[in-house]
Design a protein around this motif. Structure first.
Motif, PDB file in Angstrom:
ATOM      1  N   SER A 304       1.049  -1.485  -0.045  1.00 50.17           N
ATOM      2  CA  SER A 304       0.458   0.298   0.069  1.00 50.17           C
ATOM      3  C   SER A 304       1.130   1.367  -0.044  1.00 50.17           C
ATOM      4  O   SER A 304       0.193   2.158  -0.339  1.00 50.17           O
ATOM      5  CB  SER A 304      -1.080   0.229   1.157  1.00 50.17           C
ATOM      6  N   PHE A 305       1.899   1.153   0.741  1.00 48.74           N
ATOM      7  CA  PHE A 305       2.681   2.540   1.109  1.00 48.74           C
ATOM      8  C   PHE A 305       3.518   2.640  -0.449  1.00 48.74           C
ATOM      9  O   PHE A 305       3.348   3.278  -0.723  1.00 48.74           O
ATOM     10  CB  PHE A 305       3.519   1.855   1.915  1.00 48.74           C
ATOM     11  N   PHE A 306       3.862   1.500  -1.483  1.00 51.41           N
ATOM     12  CA  PHE A 306       4.331   1.764  -2.489  1.00 51.41           C
ATOM     13  C   PHE A 306       4.093   1.914  -3.202  1.00 51.41           C
ATOM     14  O   PHE A 306       4.520   2.770  -4.368  1.00 51.41           O
ATOM     15  CB  PHE A 306       5.376   0.368  -2.249  1.00 51.41           C
ATOM     16  N   PHE A 307       2.309   1.698  -3.003  1.00 50.34           N
ATOM     17  CA  PHE A 307       1.505   1.884  -4.373  1.00 50.34           C
ATOM     18  C   PHE A 307       1.610   3.554  -4.022  1.00 50.34           C
ATOM     19  O   PHE A 307       1.349   4.283  -5.613  1.00 50.34           O
ATOM     20  CB  PHE A 307      -0.369   1.229  -4.279  1.00 50.34           C
ATOM     21  N   ALA A 308       1.050   3.691  -3.150  1.00 49.91           N
ATOM     22  CA  ALA A 308       0.778   5.504  -3.001  1.00 49.91           C
ATOM     23  C   ALA A 308       1.873   6.389  -3.350  1.00 49.91           C
ATOM     24  O   ALA A 308       1.495   7.756  -3.948  1.00 49.91           O
ATOM     25  CB  ALA A 308       0.559   5.614  -1.626  1.00 49.91           C
ATOM     26  N   VAL A 309       4.071   5.482  -3.065  1.00 49.72           N
ATOM     27  CA  VAL A 309       4.695   6.185  -3.398  1.00 49.72           C
ATOM     28  C   VAL A 309       4.135   6.584  -4.836  1.00 49.72           C
ATOM     29  O   VAL A 309       4.882   7.792  -5.832  1.00 49.72           O
ATOM     30  CB  VAL A 309       5.990   5.314  -3.215  1.00 49.72           C
ATOM     31  N   LEU A 310       4.453   5.334  -5.992  1.00 52.46           N
ATOM     32  CA  LEU A 310       4.254   5.401  -6.999  1.00 52.46           C
ATOM     33  C   LEU A 310       3.241   6.892  -7.797  1.00 52.46           C
ATOM     34  O   LEU A 310       3.759   6.921  -8.557  1.00 52.46           O
ATOM     35  CB  LEU A 310       3.747   3.708  -7.630  1.00 52.46           C
ATOM     36  N   ALA A 311       2.231   6.794  -7.473  1.00 45.99           N
ATOM     37  CA  ALA A 311       1.004   7.764  -7.671  1.00 45.99           C
ATOM     38  C   ALA A 311       1.139   9.046  -7.173  1.00 45.99           C
ATOM     39  O   ALA A 311       1.186   9.769  -8.197  1.00 45.99           O
ATOM     40  CB  ALA A 311      -0.363   6.829  -6.565  1.00 45.99           C
ATOM     41  N   ALA A 312       1.782   8.990  -6.316  1.00 50.06           N
ATOM     42  CA  ALA A 312       2.234  10.721  -6.095  1.00 50.06           C
ATOM     43  C   ALA A 312       4.132  11.113  -7.134  1.00 50.06           C
ATOM     44  O   ALA A 312       3.648  12.468  -6.793  1.00 50.06           O
ATOM     45  CB  ALA A 312       2.467  10.507  -4.364  1.00 50.06           C
ATOM     46  N   GLY A 313       4.496  10.114  -6.741  1.00 48.53           N
ATOM     47  CA  GLY A 313       5.040  10.522  -8.239  1.00 48.53           C
ATOM     48  C   GLY A 313       4.942  10.742  -9.578  1.00 48.53           C
ATOM     49  O   GLY A 313       4.698  11.316 -10.399  1.00 48.53           O
TER      50      GLY A 313
END
Length: 324
Positions: A304-313
């Motif tokens: 979940s954290f990983f996907f959030a970082v990608l989305a923010a990027g």
């Protein structure tokens, strides 16, 4: 501690104690140098007389691989889409080579985007020496684009070059390896075969497919003494043209050269890793800097954290484009 006792007993020996650490460093450096020399010598002897097939041999990584294995005395079958480039690579390898220590490479036109030609290509590769000891699947097609902008034709082309091509060629040489109960298949893949990032949907999908295929293959052919290796690397720093290309006859765009990133994996480093993988029969190699390695763990442990970082990027990149 014996050294401590000696230095306490004889004050005159206090000076050498200062030199213990530098001496140890020098000795360690010497041992490391000798180890590398021995391993380099063994690398050459281990591939001598082996039939080695390299796909996309005219690329930067392919050329470096061809150079290493040719010097090691391997019987090379070099594959590429351009006959002119293959001939240039042939001349580059053979001009200063000792014919008593090396073999003249065989050249094969191979274009994974033309899957209808694969049957004839497989036959030509196998008939070159009657067998294949090492198959290095090095071909790759990259694409950076939003999902909705990639056509079905482009999707299929990328899958042909990155997945169907290597898997079909592998199936073609596999019977000779099984009958001889020996062989080594190396997939030069990408870190994106294990870690998908935005704007690389088709590329990452093809690399994931290739990774899965060769992981399954590894287990299936182990009983026949066949080794399957995958090398997952970050992007290739290929800002310099391959050495066999005469730059005086070529025109390179300065904007293209200067836009190349200065980090990444250099072709020579990856080629050396491929050679070591073949010699040591490694099954899986990740050739990446710490950040991609950390991302792999985050993807597994904290998705979940990983996907959030990608989305923010992605949001940041879109905003940056709109402001330009």
């Amino acid at each position: 501690d014996v050294l401590h006792v000696l230095f306490v007993m004889d004050p005159n020996m206090a000076l050498p104690s200062v030199m213990v650490l530098p001496l140890l460093i020098v000795v360690a450096a010497g041992v490391y140098y000798i180890y590398n020399e021995v391993m380099q010598f063994m690398s050459k002897s281990l591939v001598r007389n082996k039939v080695v097939v390299i796909t996309d041999a005219v690329s930067g990584v392919g050329t470096e691989c061809a150079h290493l294995f040719h010097k090691g005395g391997a019987r090379l079958i070099l594959c590429g889409t351009s006959w002119d480039q293959l001939e240039s690579l042939y001349e580059y390898l053979t001009n200063d080579a000792d014919p008593r220590e090396t073999f003249a490479p065989k050249l094969v036109i191979l274009d994974f985007s033309d899957m209808d030609s694969m049957e004839n290509v497989v036959a030509e590769v196998v008939e070159g020496y009657g067998c294949v000891d090492v198959l290095i699947c090095n071909s790759s097609m990259k694409l950076k684009a939003q999902v909705q902008s990639v056509s079905l034709e482009m999707d299929r082309n990328i899958m042909d070059i990155n997945y169907f091509g290597p898997s079909t060629l592998t199936k073609g040489v596999l019977p000779t390896m099984i009958s001889r109960r020996s062989g080594h298949i190396v997939l030069v893949n990408s870190i994106q075969g294990r870690l998908a990032v935005p704007f690389r949907s088709s590329y990452a999908a093809s690399k994931h497919a290739a990774q899965a295929f060769f992981d399954c293959l590894r287990a299936e052919v182990e009983e026949f003494g066949i080794v399957v290796s995958t090398i997952s690397h970050t992007f290739i720093n290929a800002s310099d043209p391959p050495p066999y290309i005469d730059t005086s006859k070529c025109i390179y765009s300065s904007t293209v050269i200067t836009s190349q990133l200065t980090h990444g994996v250099r072709p020579s480093v990856l080629a050396n890793e491929i050679m070591q993988t073949v010699n040591r029969k490694k099954k899986e190699v990740v050739l990446a800097h710490p950040i991609p390695r950390v991302a792999l763990y985050l993807r597994s442990l904290f998705p979940s954290f990983f996907f959030a970082v990608l989305a923010a990027g992605v949001k940041d990149s879109v905003l940056a484009e709109q402001m330009q």
